[in-house]
Design an enzyme around this catalytic site. Structure first.
Site, short mmCIF file in Angstrom:
data_model
loop_
_atom_site.label_atom_id
_atom_site.label_comp_id
_atom_site.label_asym_id
_atom_site.label_seq_id
_atom_site.Cartn_x
_atom_site.Cartn_y
_atom_site.Cartn_z
N LEU A 54 -33.03 -0.68 5.85
CA LEU A 54 -33.93 -1.80 5.58
C LEU A 54 -34.71 -2.17 6.82
CD1 LEU A 54 -32.06 -4.23 3.21
CD2 LEU A 54 -34.03 -2.74 2.79
N ASP A 55 -34.04 -2.27 7.96
CA ASP A 55 -34.82 -2.51 9.18
C ASP A 55 -35.26 -1.18 9.77
OD1 ASP A 55 -32.40 -1.75 10.10
OD2 ASP A 55 -31.93 -3.63 11.11
N GLU A 56 -35.52 -1.12 11.03
CA GLU A 56 -36.45 -0.09 11.48
C GLU A 56 -35.88 1.12 12.20
OE1 GLU A 56 -37.86 -3.20 13.40
OE2 GLU A 56 -39.54 -3.69 12.12
#
Lengths: 277, 277, 277, 277
Positions: free
Chosen positions: A221-223
């Site tokens: 979901l994050d990077e």
């Protein structure tokens, strides 16, 4: 005599450094540099060993297999110049910086090709005698577009793919195919600005620093695991457009510093974090 | 279980890491952190190993003695808080910074005492319940003055002596007595300004940065092995006095960063250079 | 001869600098420093003028009132040392840094008093001969607690209130009462981590920098006009607790730099932004 | 409507800002940016005023001539892109950085031509469609060599000459001909290393930072008014050759930052110092 780098990580247990360096010693490999790190929180061991000598990869790796705990990850990497394919959209600053640093020796890399979804950066790329492939996304499904790019990428067999301001989201399939081999750069702000026109938002918020983050691309979901971050100071005299220029400066600097670490085999990925030895 | 740090350096030869870590393994000492460096130019090996376990120092060091090449230097240091004596003259900024960082936990150190050749900093020191010894140099030969200070220093048995803007030159005898255990901070400029009133000279030259250097004190012609250097930007709006204030800021920051490295046993001295692992 | 600083901001129109400096000239006030900024996006003018001479505040301000466009804000501030009250909870690093910088002259400020909702920092404060008021919040409604602190604050008539890691949320009434006179410091991260244990989150995310933001406290949804931001690099060797220590270092540095600007009347607040001249 | 920048400096006296801005107001010129500085030590006034409107240069400058004290220096500069000629020898890093930053918009400049005393950088220059003139110094007296270069320079009428690692000493005549219009970059060290092989010396000394200084070229004994300085950290793992690479990085960054200030008319030279407004 050759040079190779041995990258090992596994569950920590006593004696790992001794075991690994004993094996190197047994094969009369000279240790040029050695760095080791234990993450005591999760009990994980990381070691990077630059070796010089005459290598018999198979038996060496076999010995490691017997010596290291189950589930250990280890690989022997040629200490030679890595090959990359760069993906771009329209912005020149990151591509130009990599081209010039490769030209003048500040970045030791073979740029096999540049792929862009527009033709704007073709001229710049070809000035450096590097092939440019324009693969427009227009009228194509995302999968089709990526399929066309994948075919080009694979004919160059790159070690890494560098997203030098490639502005389209990649599918999970593409990301998975080049697992932990895609490096991206993006702006970052304190506080974070979600949504469109981040520099306009940063301007309106009156921030005093603007940052950039280089990371491996994952489907989290994050990077993805962060490789390098840095910031540049700004102040009230900066318009939104000046802030965007400052952002471009810090982006290209952070990206090329991250590349230097990755291309020289200093970066381990563990979970969603990096260990840089 | 105790924690100790093993510091080894010697002429480089193949297998050193294996030999040292094998010995640690034999005594069931767990390696918490390990860092190693080979200076390929001069063929010298450095290794810092943080160990945890039950130590039998004598047999461990005896084993090392047999395993390592002739002339090797190795010591096993308690990973406990180090004890320092601070020497000052009149300026408060470096002393105050160390006192406060020790108080709030940013610097892990026992300040045994402060010795000054004036009484100006006595009040500040005693606010932190630390003994202050005023040893005036007036009317004394340099050797006599140092003799008085040496007697005080030795009753505290410090690991290191920190010159926190102690403004008198030390004799070779004093420097030799505390070999590689005296840490000094001084301003540095680009270009260098020799002679009196360096900030006035820096102002007249219109420099754009002002620096500081923390180093071990030696009797070499120049200033001893450098531990840490940093700079602070200045500009045309800075008067000579503003530049001096900027200099004080960078001095105290560089000194406390150097102390953090030295007090945690990260710093090797080799010739006139440091290796910081 | 006195020194005062004239701070003017208003809607931009041609000739403002000429009008203001003409008035200064008319009263034979010498301009020591002058800085001016026009925000062309919103058409707003800012000017900071350090003046020396014999002041007749009333007629000077009256002349300005006639010369400047309607709605202009202007004030004449004594260029003397400002008085602050510091509010704390339990952490020593920001309070200690301000106390020591005030002591050694790096921060030119009168610390009138320290108010804490615990007594932990009383000893540190009193070492510097500054009154400490412990106002426990236990068993009190937020309004009651603030009422008790307000009474103490007001007896010192401070120019600014500095929240040096005061860890309780302030009511809109309190914030309004000291409009644009409360300065706060808080950690900041890239990316932002919302919720409890931010350093634990930052550790798990593997960030490579940790930041701090000093800002005026407002009742806006976000955090009020930013005065100063900076970051400190961290890496994989930092535990969550090491990251928290790095955070404390950058917090105290950012807070004292912000204070230097505010206390010397360099900071204008306009909307939710600052202009620093 | 045009944009021009008025640069004024003279002996300080009361009312200068009012006088200058009154004249601008009289000609209905809108002040976009205004910065002013008084060097109180030498009693000198500096002012940079970005103006917008319809200019009658002659009458404006005539009014200034009457208003300003005797000996005042003032000029009205077109706020357009400046033209430079770059001089090089063999090293690519500074030239390449300027070429690329000009290409991608980070540096707003017209590069009229590059002159080298070798042909090594001809290919790089011509990739950017910029004329390259190889003027070998071999077999020529210094004056003859400079005469040939001067003829080329003058046909381009550049605003500034940038020495991007041009490694030959210039004669006083050449320097005088382009008074305060030649910008140079050179390495700088703490401490300074005089003589040959400075990076080898820096390596042997074990320095922890390496710097660069951009300055105007003069015939003074030292190196002319400093425009910008910065440093880059190095450590014991850097060989002399790694230090040289770090030096190249900081050199190109410092040079391009200095150029940004000079090309946008922010830099005053006064005596051997710069004032940057």
């Amino acid at each position: 005599m050759e040079r190779k780098t041995l990258l090992t990580h596994c569950v920590d247990e006593p004696g790992l450094i001794a075991k690994i360096t004993n094996i190197c010693y047994k094969y009369q490999l000279n240790i040029i540099h050695n760095n080791e790190f234990v993450d005591n929180t999760c009990g994980h061991f990381f070691m990077r060993t630059e070796l010089e000598g005459n290598f018999n990869d198979e038996t060496l790796l076999d010995d490691l297999n017997h010596a290291l705990p189950e589930g250990a990850t280890y690989k022997l990497v040629d200490s030679c110049r890595k090959r990359i394919v760069i993906m771009v959209t329209k912005e020149a600053h990151c591509l130009g910086d990599i081209l010039m640093k490769s030209f003048d020796g500040a970045l030791d890399v073979e740029i096999a090709a540049v792929i862009g979804n527009y033709d704007r950066l073709q001229g710049l790329t070809e000035r450096f005698d590097i092939p440019y492939h324009c693969v427009s996304h227009e009228g194509l499904e995302r999968e089709e577009h990526e399929q066309q790019m994948t075919e080009i990428i694979d004919q160059y067999q790159p070690d890494y793919i560098v997203l030098a301001k490639y502005m389209r989201v990649l599918t999970p399939d593409f990301v998975e195919k080049y697992h932990h081999r895609i490096i991206n750069i993006h702006h970052s702000f304190l506080p974070a600005f979600i949504g469109a026109k981040p520099y306009q938002q940063a301007y309106q918020r009156g921030v005093k620093i603007i940052g950039a983050t280089a990371h491996f691309v994952t489907n989290d979901l994050d990077e993805g695991p962060i490789i390098k971050q840095d910031v540049i100071p700004v102040d009230h005299t900066f318009s939104a457009s000046d802030m965007a220029q400052a952002g471009r400066d810090v982006e290209k600097n952070v990206l090329s510093k991250a590349l230097n670490k990755v291309l020289d085999d200093h970066v381990f990925v563990h979970g969603n974090k990096t260990v840089i030895l």
